[in-house]
Design a protein around this motif. Structure first.
Motif, PDB file in Angstrom:
ATOM      1  N   LEU A  82     -36.876 -23.400  40.133  1.00  0.00           N
ATOM      2  CA  LEU A  82     -36.146 -24.557  40.647  1.00  0.00           C
ATOM      3  C   LEU A  82     -37.011 -25.813  40.588  1.00  0.00           C
ATOM      4  O   LEU A  82     -36.553 -26.887  40.190  1.00  0.00           O
ATOM      5  CB  LEU A  82     -35.649 -24.300  42.068  1.00  0.00           C
ATOM      6  N   LEU A  83     -38.287 -25.672  40.984  1.00  0.00           N
ATOM      7  CA  LEU A  83     -39.218 -26.800  40.852  1.00  0.00           C
ATOM      8  C   LEU A  83     -39.388 -27.221  39.394  1.00  0.00           C
ATOM      9  O   LEU A  83     -39.452 -28.414  39.082  1.00  0.00           O
ATOM     10  CB  LEU A  83     -40.582 -26.436  41.437  1.00  0.00           C
ATOM     11  N   LEU A  84     -39.455 -26.256  38.501  1.00  0.00           N
ATOM     12  CA  LEU A  84     -39.598 -26.543  37.073  1.00  0.00           C
ATOM     13  C   LEU A  84     -38.409 -27.348  36.550  1.00  0.00           C
ATOM     14  O   LEU A  84     -38.583 -28.292  35.778  1.00  0.00           O
ATOM     15  CB  LEU A  84     -39.760 -25.246  36.282  1.00  0.00           C
ATOM     16  N   SER A  88     -38.711 -31.062  35.152  1.00  0.00           N
ATOM     17  CA  SER A  88     -38.278 -31.320  33.782  1.00  0.00           C
ATOM     18  C   SER A  88     -37.301 -32.488  33.709  1.00  0.00           C
ATOM     19  O   SER A  88     -37.265 -33.209  32.710  1.00  0.00           O
ATOM     20  CB  SER A  88     -37.614 -30.078  33.188  1.00  0.00           C
ATOM     21  N   LEU A  89     -36.514 -32.674  34.740  1.00  0.00           N
ATOM     22  CA  LEU A  89     -35.556 -33.770  34.761  1.00  0.00           C
ATOM     23  C   LEU A  89     -36.158 -35.097  35.215  1.00  0.00           C
ATOM     24  O   LEU A  89     -35.543 -36.146  35.025  1.00  0.00           O
ATOM     25  CB  LEU A  89     -34.377 -33.406  35.673  1.00  0.00           C
ATOM     26  N   SER A  90     -37.346 -35.053  35.811  1.00  0.00           N
ATOM     27  CA  SER A  90     -37.864 -36.283  36.411  1.00  0.00           C
ATOM     28  C   SER A  90     -39.205 -36.772  35.861  1.00  0.00           C
ATOM     29  O   SER A  90     -39.576 -37.904  36.128  1.00  0.00           O
ATOM     30  CB  SER A  90     -37.981 -36.108  37.924  1.00  0.00           C
ATOM     31  N   TYR A  96     -45.887 -34.756  31.949  1.00  0.00           N
ATOM     32  CA  TYR A  96     -45.157 -33.489  31.890  1.00  0.00           C
ATOM     33  C   TYR A  96     -46.077 -32.369  31.425  1.00  0.00           C
ATOM     34  O   TYR A  96     -46.027 -31.257  31.955  1.00  0.00           O
ATOM     35  CB  TYR A  96     -43.958 -33.622  30.950  1.00  0.00           C
ATOM     36  N   LEU A  97     -46.926 -32.658  30.472  1.00  0.00           N
ATOM     37  CA  LEU A  97     -47.878 -31.659  29.988  1.00  0.00           C
ATOM     38  C   LEU A  97     -48.847 -31.246  31.099  1.00  0.00           C
ATOM     39  O   LEU A  97     -49.179 -30.062  31.239  1.00  0.00           O
ATOM     40  CB  LEU A  97     -48.647 -32.207  28.784  1.00  0.00           C
ATOM     41  N   THR A  98     -49.272 -32.197  31.896  1.00  0.00           N
ATOM     42  CA  THR A  98     -50.156 -31.901  33.028  1.00  0.00           C
ATOM     43  C   THR A  98     -49.462 -30.996  34.035  1.00  0.00           C
ATOM     44  O   THR A  98     -50.048 -30.023  34.529  1.00  0.00           O
ATOM     45  CB  THR A  98     -50.605 -33.213  33.708  1.00  0.00           C
ATOM     46  N   VAL A  99     -48.212 -31.308  34.332  1.00  0.00           N
ATOM     47  CA  VAL A  99     -47.446 -30.492  35.278  1.00  0.00           C
ATOM     48  C   VAL A  99     -47.261 -29.083  34.729  1.00  0.00           C
ATOM     49  O   VAL A  99     -47.370 -28.102  35.467  1.00  0.00           O
ATOM     50  CB  VAL A  99     -46.086 -31.154  35.590  1.00  0.00           C
TER      51      VAL A  99
END
Length: 130
Positions: A82-84, A88-90, A96-99
């Motif tokens: 759910l966090l992913l 991904s939407l925000s 994004y690569l860091t996350v």
């Protein structure tokens, strides 16, 4: 009860000794430095430590502990994905690569939090019954 996939209880202490410094190293690298060889050490140490902690037998391993472990694993997967989806939407670009790099250890960390919180609640309830 057969628990062949679990490590001996002694691995839990080894896991904490690996996990805490590696996790702190990873956090300090993220906020203080950029791309270094220490990234690999932090990621591998965090994952190995979390695996040792999460998948070591408890001193008393019974069906209730197995049930708590399974539910914690399932909850960790739900929370992580759910966090992913939200991330991904925000978040875009290099952030994004860091996350996603941090996301490699996130399911294990969430599992440890949920599992140990549920063990704490079980032990607290057992002490109140006595």
């Amino acid at each position: 009860m057969k628990t062949t996939l679990l490590l001996p209880n002694g691995f839990k202490k080894i896991g904490w000794a690996i996990f805490v410094p590696a996790f702190l190293l990873g956090c300090s690298i993220r906020w203080l430095f950029r791309e270094t060889v220490m990234n690999n050490i932090a990621i591998i140490g965090t994952v190995v430590g979390a695996l040792f902690i999460g998948f070591s037998r408890e001193k008393i391993e019974d069906e209730m502990i197995q049930h708590i472990r399974l539910n914690a694993l399932m909850a960790a997967m739900w929370i992580n994905y759910l966090l992913l989806i939200v991330v991904s939407l925000s978040i875009y670009n290099i952030n994004y690569l860091t996350v996603m790099a941090c996301g490699m250890a996130t399911p294990l960390v969430i599992f440890l939090l949920v599992y140990h919180f549920n063990l704490y609640r079980l032990n607290r309830n057992l002490h109140h019954e006595k």
